[in-house]
Structures are given as C-alpha cells and as structure tokens.
Design a protein around this motif. Structure first.
Motif, PDB file in Angstrom:
ATOM      1  N   ARG A  35       0.815  -1.224   0.000  1.00 23.67           N
ATOM      2  CA  ARG A  35       0.000   0.000   0.000  1.00 23.67           C
ATOM      3  C   ARG A  35       0.844   1.267   0.000  1.00 23.67           C
ATOM      4  N   ARG A  36       2.050   1.207   0.511  1.00 25.10           N
ATOM      5  CA  ARG A  36       2.896   2.408   0.550  1.00 25.10           C
ATOM      6  C   ARG A  36       3.252   2.911  -0.842  1.00 25.10           C
ATOM      7  N   PHE A  37       3.196   2.042  -1.830  1.00 28.38           N
ATOM      8  CA  PHE A  37       3.607   2.409  -3.180  1.00 28.38           C
ATOM      9  C   PHE A  37       2.426   2.518  -4.151  1.00 28.38           C
ATOM     10  N   ARG A  38       1.212   2.491  -3.640  1.00 25.67           N
ATOM     11  CA  ARG A  38       0.031   2.616  -4.480  1.00 25.67           C
ATOM     12  C   ARG A  38      -0.057   4.017  -5.050  1.00 25.67           C
ATOM     13  N   ASN A  39      -0.620   4.111  -6.232  1.00 26.81           N
ATOM     14  CA  ASN A  39      -0.854   5.402  -6.863  1.00 26.81           C
ATOM     15  C   ASN A  39      -2.366   5.630  -6.893  1.00 26.81           C
ATOM     16  N   ASP A  40      -2.903   6.228  -5.835  1.00 32.26           N
ATOM     17  CA  ASP A  40      -4.343   6.430  -5.738  1.00 32.26           C
ATOM     18  C   ASP A  40      -4.863   7.411  -6.783  1.00 32.26           C
ATOM     19  N   ALA A  41      -4.010   8.258  -7.304  1.00 31.46           N
ATOM     20  CA  ALA A  41      -4.440   9.253  -8.289  1.00 31.46           C
ATOM     21  C   ALA A  41      -4.701   8.622  -9.653  1.00 31.46           C
ATOM     22  N   ASP A  42      -4.136   7.459  -9.914  1.00 27.43           N
ATOM     23  CA  ASP A  42      -4.276   6.803 -11.214  1.00 27.43           C
ATOM     24  C   ASP A  42      -5.228   5.621 -11.092  1.00 27.43           C
ATOM     25  N   PRO A  43      -6.455   5.744 -11.622  1.00 25.16           N
ATOM     26  CA  PRO A  43      -7.422   4.652 -11.487  1.00 25.16           C
ATOM     27  C   PRO A  43      -7.018   3.396 -12.242  1.00 25.16           C
ATOM     28  N   HIS A  44      -6.063   3.506 -13.170  1.00 24.71           N
ATOM     29  CA  HIS A  44      -5.613   2.348 -13.942  1.00 24.71           C
ATOM     30  C   HIS A  44      -4.341   1.740 -13.383  1.00 24.71           C
ATOM     31  N   SER A  45      -3.857   2.284 -12.305  1.00 23.62           N
ATOM     32  CA  SER A  45      -2.624   1.796 -11.719  1.00 23.62           C
ATOM     33  C   SER A  45      -2.807   0.385 -11.200  1.00 23.62           C
ATOM     34  N   ALA A  46      -1.831  -0.471 -11.471  1.00 27.28           N
ATOM     35  CA  ALA A  46      -1.877  -1.839 -10.953  1.00 27.28           C
ATOM     36  C   ALA A  46      -1.830  -1.828  -9.439  1.00 27.28           C
ATOM     37  N   ARG A  47      -1.351  -0.749  -8.879  1.00 27.45           N
ATOM     38  CA  ARG A  47      -1.214  -0.675  -7.430  1.00 27.45           C
ATOM     39  C   ARG A  47      -2.451  -0.104  -6.745  1.00 27.45           C
ATOM     40  N   SER A  48      -3.422   0.377  -7.519  1.00 26.18           N
ATOM     41  CA  SER A  48      -4.662   0.839  -6.885  1.00 26.18           C
ATOM     42  C   SER A  48      -5.670  -0.302  -6.984  1.00 26.18           C
ATOM     43  N   ASP A  49      -5.497  -1.284  -6.114  1.00 28.37           N
ATOM     44  CA  ASP A  49      -6.295  -2.496  -6.203  1.00 28.37           C
ATOM     45  C   ASP A  49      -7.506  -2.457  -5.274  1.00 28.37           C
ATOM     46  N   PRO A  50      -8.457  -3.346  -5.489  1.00 26.30           N
ATOM     47  CA  PRO A  50      -9.663  -3.351  -4.666  1.00 26.30           C
ATOM     48  C   PRO A  50      -9.408  -3.764  -3.224  1.00 26.30           C
ATOM     49  N   ASP A  51      -8.254  -4.327  -2.938  1.00 24.78           N
ATOM     50  CA  ASP A  51      -7.929  -4.740  -1.578  1.00 24.78           C
ATOM     51  C   ASP A  51      -7.237  -3.624  -0.802  1.00 24.78           C
ATOM     52  N   HIS A 100      -8.220  -1.633   1.323  1.00 22.85           N
ATOM     53  CA  HIS A 100      -8.592  -1.562   2.729  1.00 22.85           C
ATOM     54  C   HIS A 100      -7.901  -2.632   3.568  1.00 22.85           C
ATOM     55  N   ALA A 101      -7.271  -3.594   2.909  1.00 24.84           N
ATOM     56  CA  ALA A 101      -6.637  -4.702   3.629  1.00 24.84           C
ATOM     57  C   ALA A 101      -5.477  -4.200   4.482  1.00 24.84           C
ATOM     58  N   THR A 102      -5.291  -4.860   5.593  1.00 25.11           N
ATOM     59  CA  THR A 102      -4.185  -4.512   6.478  1.00 25.11           C
ATOM     60  C   THR A 102      -2.876  -4.955   5.840  1.00 25.11           C
ATOM     61  N   PRO A 103      -1.857  -4.109   5.852  1.00 19.79           N
ATOM     62  CA  PRO A 103      -0.576  -4.509   5.270  1.00 19.79           C
ATOM     63  C   PRO A 103      -0.009  -5.711   6.012  1.00 19.79           C
ATOM     64  N   ILE A 104       0.741  -6.505   5.308  1.00 21.20           N
ATOM     65  CA  ILE A 104       1.377  -7.684   5.899  1.00 21.20           C
ATOM     66  C   ILE A 104       2.350  -7.235   6.982  1.00 21.20           C
ATOM     67  N   GLU A 105       2.214  -7.844   8.142  1.00 20.14           N
ATOM     68  CA  GLU A 105       3.151  -7.543   9.220  1.00 20.14           C
ATOM     69  C   GLU A 105       4.458  -8.271   8.933  1.00 20.14           C
ATOM     70  N   ARG A 106       5.499  -7.558   8.996  1.00 20.41           N
ATOM     71  CA  ARG A 106       6.807  -8.152   8.745  1.00 20.41           C
ATOM     72  C   ARG A 106       7.539  -8.322  10.063  1.00 20.41           C
ATOM     73  N   PRO A 107       8.203  -9.462  10.241  1.00 18.85           N
ATOM     74  CA  PRO A 107       8.986  -9.617  11.465  1.00 18.85           C
ATOM     75  C   PRO A 107      10.106  -8.589  11.487  1.00 18.85           C
ATOM     76  N   GLN A 108      10.358  -8.087  12.653  1.00 19.66           N
ATOM     77  CA  GLN A 108      11.429  -7.100  12.773  1.00 19.66           C
ATOM     78  C   GLN A 108      12.750  -7.787  12.498  1.00 19.66           C
ATOM     79  N   GLN A 109      13.522  -7.183  11.637  1.00 16.77           N
ATOM     80  CA  GLN A 109      14.811  -7.771  11.296  1.00 16.77           C
ATOM     81  C   GLN A 109      15.903  -7.010  12.014  1.00 16.77           C
TER      82      GLN A 109
END
Length: 107
Positions: A67-83, A85-94
C-alpha cells in the motif's frame, strides 16, 4: 510496456525482436528517436517462452501490492487495487547480524 502500447511481456519481446517502433513511413524510414543499437533479432518460440518465464519470476508480488507504493491518483494503476482496505502484511522485525571482532591470525 511503460507507455501502455503493449500489454504483455510476450508483446514486448515481439516489439523489440521486430526492431522496436518503426517510423510512420515504414521499416525503411529512419526514426531519430530510436537508439541505433535497437535492431531486429531472431528468437524461437521456446526462447521467448523461457524469457517470459524468467522475467515473470522477477516480479515481487509483496512490493507490487504494498500500500505504501500505491498510486491512488491513477485509477488504472496496478497498485490501486480493490484490496486497498486490507491490512498490510506484518513483517517480522529484522535485526542486523551480530558483529564479530575479526580474529587476528599470527603468521
């Protein structure tokens, strides 16, 4: 492709194997915008399939859907997906690897 003129990796390979975009006057015309190093080349059906498979293996799905790299301004962006609202994947602290003091070797 970056300008939306081709939709698939196979089409990109076809585009470049044909020598890239031709000038409006046809293949014999000079396209001043095309780098002279882009030239037609031969590729077999199997080589093209192998190349597409290799290129697809380089796609990082986690990055593509981050979600950090989504382009909300572009409705055709591959990164503006219907999900969206989904919670980002929690990553283990490295943590950085432990630093070890270099051992001195006496000769």
């Amino acid at each position: 492709m970056h300008d939306g003129s081709v939709a698939t990796l196979a089409e990109v390979i076809d585009h470049y194997s044909a020598g890239g975009r031709q000038a409006p006057l046809g293949p014999a015309a000079s396209n001043v915008l095309k780098d002279r190093r882009i030239r037609p080349f031969q590729i077999s059906v199997q080589e093209k399939a192998d190349l597409v498979a290799f290129l697809e293996s380089l796609t990082d799905q986690e990055f593509v859907h981050d979600r950090r790299f989504r382009n909300d301004a572009d409705p055709h962006s591959a990164r503006s997906d219907p999900d969206a609202h989904a919670t980002p994947i929690e990553r283990p602290q490295q943590h950085p690897p432990e630093r070890r003091e270099a051992q001195r070797v006496d000769e």
